[in-house]
Design an enzyme around this catalytic site. Structure first.
Site, mmCIF file in Angstrom:
data_model
loop_
_atom_site.group_PDB
_atom_site.id
_atom_site.type_symbol
_atom_site.label_atom_id
_atom_site.label_comp_id
_atom_site.label_asym_id
_atom_site.label_seq_id
_atom_site.Cartn_x
_atom_site.Cartn_y
_atom_site.Cartn_z
ATOM 1 N N ARG A 40 0.827 -1.224 0.000
ATOM 2 C CA ARG A 40 0.000 0.000 0.000
ATOM 3 C C ARG A 40 0.855 1.266 0.000
ATOM 4 O O ARG A 40 0.456 2.275 -0.574
ATOM 5 C CB ARG A 40 -0.942 -0.015 1.200
ATOM 6 N N GLY A 71 -14.266 -3.591 0.792
ATOM 7 C CA GLY A 71 -15.602 -3.018 0.972
ATOM 8 C C GLY A 71 -15.942 -1.989 -0.097
ATOM 9 O O GLY A 71 -17.055 -1.965 -0.621
ATOM 10 N N GLY A 76 -9.481 -7.776 -0.308
ATOM 11 C CA GLY A 76 -8.118 -7.883 0.203
ATOM 12 C C GLY A 76 -7.597 -9.309 0.151
ATOM 13 O O GLY A 76 -6.483 -9.564 -0.324
ATOM 14 N N LYS A 136 -16.803 -13.007 4.627
ATOM 15 C CA LYS A 136 -17.574 -11.872 5.160
ATOM 16 C C LYS A 136 -18.998 -11.983 4.638
ATOM 17 O O LYS A 136 -19.464 -11.160 3.842
ATOM 18 C CB LYS A 136 -16.946 -10.563 4.704
#
Ligand code: ADP
Ligand code: MG
Length: 387
Positions: A35, A367, A344, A201
């Site tokens: 990142r 998300g 991710g 999730k």
């Protein structure tokens, strides 16, 4: 079209850039600096254009005072100094005199990294609740605001939406690339269009299906995503992940879209047995899709013109349960299917299994990407001025 980082003149200007420097850190050591590396393009552009660059980012979640010592951006500051060939400073404060002094002393091409914006979340959740006073205060430190933190674009926080409301603004290179790729694949009129969902999730993802299903031709469900659907069809799924709150919702979806939603016909259980879905026993969990399911999914993928994947097909981190995920990627590679993958862990699975260069786009946001795909306008992008 949204304004971007290339739409401003930065000579001597104080530019606040919101980056996503939320890297994994263990015992003070950054274990994966992807990142940081991805954020460098926009930061270097500002430096090259003589800006005084002020970087904001969050790191983890801050719910207690103790969380602060574990979630300091200081290790990121050390890394940035390695990567940037200019003066880099660090402010331990997220507001106040010492921060203002550092800002006021910046010279052209200097960079200041400010401590974790979520330090403002304890005790009053000012960052996450987009507190107006905090937003205005942060905005007062700069002249222009750039949002390059794609991963938090689905949240309206002070450090992205709040500041943007109070300054001339634009999106950075990373955000621009993400939405360009997403728009390209979403707006293309090629069919069959197939969505593959997996991962764990489950409740977050299940609710996104409503919108996605109206646009795609097939929805292939694997990973931890399939068991709520299977249970809604009265299969015994043993101890597999189930979102019991959404059973009726899944049942209704199945009734309405029986032709589009494709469920596994066999799975690999935690004890490495291959089970038809009608013969899972009470104490077993499904950890991967089985061989017949791989065949079924492969046949649909082969004829698909565009594919979106969110979530791995199994517990790919363990060798015994990575086969389903791997086989799906193999067919995409072999047939050159235009595929965007988001999430991710999905991105991690692509890298781990050796398919990093075989996709049309690997989205960095979990998300944010899912919400974008489901048709939500992301607040962090919506707030940016049009050209
Ligand atoms: P992403 O980050 O790509 O959106 P998720 O965060 O939803 O994906 O889930 C990723 C995780 O799901 C992985 O760590 C993987 O081990 C796990 N997983 C996949 N399939 C299953 C399963 N059948 N049961 C439990 N966990 C699973
Ligand atoms: Mg994940």
């Amino acid at each position: 079209m949204k304004k971007t980082i290339t739409d401003y003149n930065y000579n001597g200007k104080k530019v606040i850039i919101r980056c996503d420097l939320n890297v994994p850190i263990e015992n003070g050591i950054i274990t994966d600096d992807t990142r940081i590396k991805e954020s460098l393009k926009s930061i270097k552009y500002l430096i090259d254009n003589n800006a005084k660059t002020i970087i904001l980012s969050h790191l983890g979640k801050i719910k207690t005072q103790e969380d602060k010592s574990e979630n300091t951006l200081y290790p990121v500051y050390i890394k940035l100094r390695e990567y940037l060939n200019t003066n880099v400073y660090f402010s331990r404060e997220t507001r106040g005199e010492s921060l203002e002094e550092l800002v006021n002393n910046l010279k052209e091409k200097d960079v200041l990294l400010v401590e974790n914006t979520r330090f403002e979340d304890f005790p009053d959740k000012l960052e996450s609740n987009c507190d107006e006073k905090l937003s205005k205060y942060w905005a007062s430190l700069g002249d222009i605001f750039i949002n390059d933190a794609y991963g938090t674009c689905h949240r309206a926080h002070a450090s992205n939406v709040g500041i943007a409301k109070n300054l001339p603004n634009g999106i950075g290179f990373l955000v621009e690339k993400e939405i360009t790729k997403l728009d390209e694949i979403l707006n293309e009129d090629t069919h069959p269009y197939t969505v593959v969902m997996g991962g764990k999730k489950v409740s977050d993802k299940t609710l996104m299906i409503d919108n996605l299903i109206t646009k795609c031709d097939y929805l292939l469900l694997g990973g931890g995503m399939c068991f709520t659907f299977l249970k809604s069809q009265n299969y015994n799924v043993g101890k597999s992940i189930v979102d019991n709150d959404n059973l009726i919702y899944c049942k209704n979806l199945m009734n309405k879209y029986r032709d589009k939603i494709i469920l596994p016909v066999d799975i690999v259980t935690n004890n490495k047995n291959i089970r038809e879905i009608s013969s899972i026993s009470d104490n077993e969990s499904g950890f991967d899709i089985g061989p017949q399911t791989i065949e079924l999914f492969t046949d649909i993928l082969k004829k698909s013109k565009r594919v979106i994947i969110n979530g791995p097909m199994g517990v790919f981190e363990e060798e015994g349960f990575s086969n389903g995920t791997k086989k799906i990627y193999e067919i995409i590679k072999e047939k050159h299917i235009k595929t965007l993958i988001g999430g991710g862990d999905s991105a991690a699975s692509v890298n781990k299994l050796g398919f990093a260069n075989d996709f049309f786009h690997i989205s960095t946001g979990g998300g944010a990407t899912l919400e974008y795909l489901s048709g939500t306008i992301l607040p962090g992008i919506a707030v940016i001025e049009e050209k």
